[in-house]
Design a protein around this motif. Structure first.
Motif, PDB file in Angstrom:
ATOM      1  N   LEU A  88       0.928  -1.131  -0.114  1.00 18.86           N
ATOM      2  CA  LEU A  88       0.097   0.144   0.134  1.00 18.86           C
ATOM      3  C   LEU A  88       0.976   1.169  -0.054  1.00 18.86           C
ATOM      4  N   ARG A  89       0.272   2.429  -0.556  1.00 18.14           N
ATOM      5  CA  ARG A  89       1.042   3.551  -0.787  1.00 18.14           C
ATOM      6  C   ARG A  89       1.299   4.067   0.895  1.00 18.14           C
ATOM      7  N   PRO A  90       2.403   4.759   1.100  1.00 22.15           N
ATOM      8  CA  PRO A  90       2.540   5.416   2.610  1.00 22.15           C
ATOM      9  C   PRO A  90       1.608   6.505   2.691  1.00 22.15           C
ATOM     10  N   PRO A  91       1.286   6.828   3.933  1.00 21.81           N
ATOM     11  CA  PRO A  91       0.281   8.032   4.101  1.00 21.81           C
ATOM     12  C   PRO A  91       0.954   9.328   3.866  1.00 21.81           C
ATOM     13  N   PRO A  92       0.221  10.150   3.711  1.00 27.33           N
ATOM     14  CA  PRO A  92       0.776  11.469   3.212  1.00 27.33           C
ATOM     15  C   PRO A  92       1.739  12.203   4.129  1.00 27.33           C
ATOM     16  N   SER A  93       2.783  12.828   3.686  1.00 27.19           N
ATOM     17  CA  SER A  93       3.904  13.478   4.516  1.00 27.19           C
ATOM     18  C   SER A  93       3.134  14.318   5.407  1.00 27.19           C
ATOM     19  N   PRO A  94       3.861  14.624   6.530  1.00 28.28           N
ATOM     20  CA  PRO A  94       3.307  15.779   7.653  1.00 28.28           C
ATOM     21  C   PRO A  94       4.112  17.166   7.119  1.00 28.28           C
ATOM     22  N   LEU A  95       4.908  16.900   6.123  1.00 26.66           N
ATOM     23  CA  LEU A  95       5.692  18.272   5.949  1.00 26.66           C
ATOM     24  C   LEU A  95       4.698  19.176   5.475  1.00 26.66           C
ATOM     25  N   SER A  96       5.370  20.697   5.371  1.00 30.56           N
ATOM     26  CA  SER A  96       4.583  21.734   5.024  1.00 30.56           C
ATOM     27  C   SER A  96       3.773  21.446   3.901  1.00 30.56           C
ATOM     28  N   PRO A  97       2.665  21.986   3.407  1.00 35.22           N
ATOM     29  CA  PRO A  97       1.821  21.881   2.365  1.00 35.22           C
ATOM     30  C   PRO A  97       2.642  22.249   1.076  1.00 35.22           C
ATOM     31  N   ASN A  98       2.465  21.382  -0.159  1.00 35.32           N
ATOM     32  CA  ASN A  98       3.212  21.605  -1.257  1.00 35.32           C
ATOM     33  C   ASN A  98       1.948  21.504  -2.308  1.00 35.32           C
ATOM     34  N   ARG A  99       1.671  22.732  -2.918  1.00 32.45           N
ATOM     35  CA  ARG A  99       0.466  22.754  -3.864  1.00 32.45           C
ATOM     36  C   ARG A  99       0.837  22.591  -5.240  1.00 32.45           C
ATOM     37  N   THR A 100       2.158  22.187  -5.748  1.00 32.74           N
ATOM     38  CA  THR A 100       2.540  22.107  -6.949  1.00 32.74           C
ATOM     39  C   THR A 100       1.865  20.846  -7.782  1.00 32.74           C
ATOM     40  N   PRO A 101       2.037  19.673  -7.143  1.00 33.64           N
ATOM     41  CA  PRO A 101       1.481  18.596  -7.681  1.00 33.64           C
ATOM     42  C   PRO A 101       0.008  18.745  -7.942  1.00 33.64           C
ATOM     43  N   LEU A 102      -0.895  19.500  -7.045  1.00 36.12           N
ATOM     44  CA  LEU A 102      -2.322  19.551  -7.563  1.00 36.12           C
ATOM     45  C   LEU A 102      -2.399  20.322  -8.343  1.00 36.12           C
ATOM     46  N   ALA A 103      -1.721  21.644  -8.590  1.00 34.71           N
ATOM     47  CA  ALA A 103      -1.804  22.690  -9.652  1.00 34.71           C
ATOM     48  C   ALA A 103      -1.164  21.902 -10.896  1.00 34.71           C
ATOM     49  N   THR A 104      -0.486  20.864 -10.814  1.00 34.01           N
ATOM     50  CA  THR A 104      -0.053  20.392 -12.111  1.00 34.01           C
ATOM     51  C   THR A 104      -1.152  19.498 -12.727  1.00 34.01           C
ATOM     52  N   VAL A 105      -1.786  19.005 -11.710  1.00 35.75           N
ATOM     53  CA  VAL A 105      -2.977  18.085 -12.123  1.00 35.75           C
ATOM     54  C   VAL A 105      -4.125  18.730 -12.881  1.00 35.75           C
ATOM     55  N   LEU A 106      -4.310  19.891 -12.126  1.00 36.58           N
ATOM     56  CA  LEU A 106      -5.549  20.707 -12.406  1.00 36.58           C
ATOM     57  C   LEU A 106      -5.136  21.406 -14.213  1.00 36.58           C
ATOM     58  N   ALA A 107      -3.805  21.640 -14.301  1.00 38.06           N
ATOM     59  CA  ALA A 107      -3.524  22.193 -15.494  1.00 38.06           C
ATOM     60  C   ALA A 107      -3.517  21.317 -16.434  1.00 38.06           C
ATOM     61  N   ALA A 108      -2.862  19.927 -16.191  1.00 35.67           N
ATOM     62  CA  ALA A 108      -3.029  19.073 -17.299  1.00 35.67           C
ATOM     63  C   ALA A 108      -4.283  18.834 -17.570  1.00 35.67           C
ATOM     64  N   ASN A 109      -5.411  18.731 -16.582  1.00 26.62           N
ATOM     65  CA  ASN A 109      -6.854  18.471 -16.919  1.00 26.62           C
ATOM     66  C   ASN A 109      -7.563  19.475 -17.859  1.00 26.62           C
ATOM     67  N   ALA A 110      -6.814  20.831 -17.425  1.00 24.50           N
ATOM     68  CA  ALA A 110      -7.610  21.892 -18.305  1.00 24.50           C
ATOM     69  C   ALA A 110      -7.163  21.922 -19.877  1.00 24.50           C
ATOM     70  N   VAL A 111      -5.997  21.251 -19.930  1.00 26.57           N
ATOM     71  CA  VAL A 111      -5.121  21.273 -21.380  1.00 26.57           C
ATOM     72  C   VAL A 111      -6.161  19.982 -21.973  1.00 26.57           C
ATOM     73  N   SER A 112      -6.209  19.063 -21.206  1.00 24.67           N
ATOM     74  CA  SER A 112      -6.870  17.741 -21.739  1.00 24.67           C
ATOM     75  C   SER A 112      -8.236  18.076 -22.358  1.00 24.67           C
ATOM     76  N   VAL A 113      -8.922  18.676 -21.277  1.00 23.60           N
ATOM     77  CA  VAL A 113     -10.821  19.063 -21.297  1.00 23.60           C
ATOM     78  C   VAL A 113     -10.868  20.042 -22.577  1.00 23.60           C
ATOM     79  N   THR A 114      -9.635  21.028 -22.876  1.00 25.23           N
ATOM     80  CA  THR A 114      -9.866  22.098 -23.805  1.00 25.23           C
ATOM     81  C   THR A 114      -9.838  21.109 -25.100  1.00 25.23           C
ATOM     82  N   GLY A 115      -8.750  20.301 -25.222  1.00 29.08           N
ATOM     83  CA  GLY A 115      -8.540  19.448 -26.321  1.00 29.08           C
ATOM     84  C   GLY A 115      -9.953  18.550 -26.529  1.00 29.08           C
ATOM     85  N   ASN A 116     -10.528  18.048 -25.512  1.00 30.41           N
ATOM     86  CA  ASN A 116     -11.565  17.398 -25.327  1.00 30.41           C
ATOM     87  C   ASN A 116     -12.821  18.053 -26.087  1.00 30.41           C
TER      88      ASN A 116
END
Length: 470
Positions: free
Chosen positions: A13-41
């Motif tokens: 199983l994947r390890p639990p989320p890290s308790p370190l300080s928040p990192n918004r870059t991965p979420l922003a990346t998925v949102l951006a990739a989804n925006a590009v994909s849906v635009t093409g959709n």
């Protein structure tokens, strides 16, 4: 989370989320990739039906193209959940986008070379359908983990994910309508291929080193029996709840109707009565823009309202009215007004369903349950475009619009008619045991869950009001 007899491999199983300080870059990346994909959709939503109508002149053949694109989506969703976990969500997303980019680019290349046969168009659209669903699923199931890492409330992250999709759909539709009118449908398919490539690049770079996007560490050796057990977990989880089954069946019906609307009924109506592809792009853009407003409004105040009531009203607004309005008028303005209201209602649907799903499904089952629910809600999608095309050719556009609108209205009454939907307002975080009582058992086995869909979701294929996957 586990239950009696549950087939889970704790060692990988994947390890639990890290308790370190928040990192918004991965979420922003998925949102951006989804925006590009849906635009093409959105480019596909307009470009492919128009290309099929231009090159064949037949609504029936346009419906057959939609059928060929949709069947593989269902097949890949049925069997793909365990594969996503084993190979890794990042790798699956990147690979699926690249294959789709190549398949879409091949359509105009073959056409301009004079080599494109109708069966080739169907086959290439089937390839995009086969590889699109796993990529959509891989991105959507990352949202809960990335929201935790970003320090973002889950309901807000789900609303952001859907709002970004809605905004991209609005922009892409408006752009597609203009580009099809100016450059032709085949040129739009080139641009669509580029969006797939850009989405792949964003995920490849932006999710490097993200644990939730990586393959399962030290998975057991692959075997057919293990694969079947993993696959069975997803199906068993879904089948244990009458609410889950109710959602899947309802959205399965509405997604099939949506496929007929987006791939045949609206393009034919635009070509015959509204003036062409620019009007088609305007219709889809208005719907998408108002859906964006609805998703944003839900993110701000939606949590204050009962989910079931809001879900029902949203579906009643976005379901039958556009079909009936198109059947009764051949002018643009009335349909725009109805689509604006329907779009706003549609905007609340995916955030509600996504939030409930993320609350209920444990991480180790999320890909499998998402794959199963995606397969379920898309099961009727291949038939939607095919039925719409045949009905238009056999009985005429007006009859087809009334028939589809009537079925849509009956389907959207389900949350008010069946008692199991009441549990949508109070989802529990303890899932039904995989080896527990069968579906249709006592009410305490019910759980709130949504299907994941495409918007053209789903994506997931967004269920209900969203266009089906490319």
């Amino acid at each position: 989370m586990s239950g009696p007899g549950k087939h889970v491999h704790p060692s990988h199983l994947r390890p639990p989320p890290s308790p370190l300080s928040p990192n918004r870059t991965p979420l922003a990346t998925v949102l951006a990739a989804n925006a590009v994909s849906v635009t093409g959709n959105s480019l596909t939503l307009i470009g492919v039906p128009w290309f099929a109508l231009d090159t064949t002149g037949s609504p029936g053949k346009a419906g057959l193209v939609a059928f060929c694109a949709a069947v593989p989506v269902v097949v890949s969703a049925i069997v793909g959940g365990p594969v996503i976990d084993r190979i890794g969500r990042r790798r699956i997303s990147v690979a699926s986008d690249l294959v789709c980019a190549l398949a879409l680019a091949a359509i105009p290349l073959l056409h301009r070379a004079g080599l494109l046969e109708f069966w080739m168009l169907c086959a290439l659209m089937a390839v995009t359908g086969l590889f699109h669903a796993p990529g959509e699923t891989a991105r959507s199931v990352l949202v809960p983990d990335l929201a935790r890492h970003a320090g973002t409330p889950l309901a807000r992250a789900a609303s952001l994910y859907d709002a970004v999709s809605r905004g991209a759909r609005m922009t892409g539709a408006a752009l597609a309508g203009v580009l099809v009118a100016v450059l032709g449908a085949d040129s739009v398919l080139y641009l669509d291929a580029v969006t797939f490539g850009l989405s792949a690049l964003l995920i490849l770079v932006g999710l490097r080193g993200v644990g939730a996007a990586a393959p399962l560490p030290d998975p057991p050796p692959f075997s057919l029996s293990g694969y079947r057990a993993d696959l069975r977990e997803g199906y068993t989880f879904v089948l244990r709840s009458r609410l889950i089954l109710g959602i899947v069946v309802m959205v399965m019906v509405t997604n099939g109707l949506n496929q007929g609307w987006s791939s045949v009924l609206l393009p034919v109506h635009a070509r015959e009565n509204l003036g062409g592809p620019a009007a088609l792009g305007l219709m889809v853009a208005v719907f998408g823009g108002c859906a964006l407003l609805g998703a944003l409004a839900y993110g701000v105040v939606g949590h204050r309202f009962p989910r079931r009531a809001l879900f029902t009203v949203g579906f009643l607004l976005c379901g039958a009215p556009p079909y009936v309005t198109a059947a009764l008028t051949d002018t643009t303005a009335p349909l725009l007004v109805v689509l604006a209201a329907g779009g706003f209602g549609a905007g609340v649907l995916n955030p509600i369903l996504a939030t409930v799903k993320y609350e209920v499904v444990p991480d180790e089952l999320r890909s499998r349950v998402s794959g199963v629910s995606t397969a379920g809600v898309l099961l009727a999608t291949p038939l939607g475009g095919l039925a719409a095309g045949q009905l238009v050719e056999g009985a005429g556009l007006t009859v087809a619009l009334f028939a589809f609108g009537g079925v849509y209205f009956l389907a959207t009454l389900a949350p008010m008619v069946f008692p199991s939907w009441r549990t949508m307002d109070a989802p529990r975080t303890d899932a039904p045991p995989v080896d527990g009582p069968p579906a249709g058992g006592p009410p305490e086995t019910e759980r709130g869950l949504s299907s994941s869909g495409p918007s053209r979701p789903a994506p997931a294929p967004a269920p209900g009001a969203s266009p089906p996957p490319r």
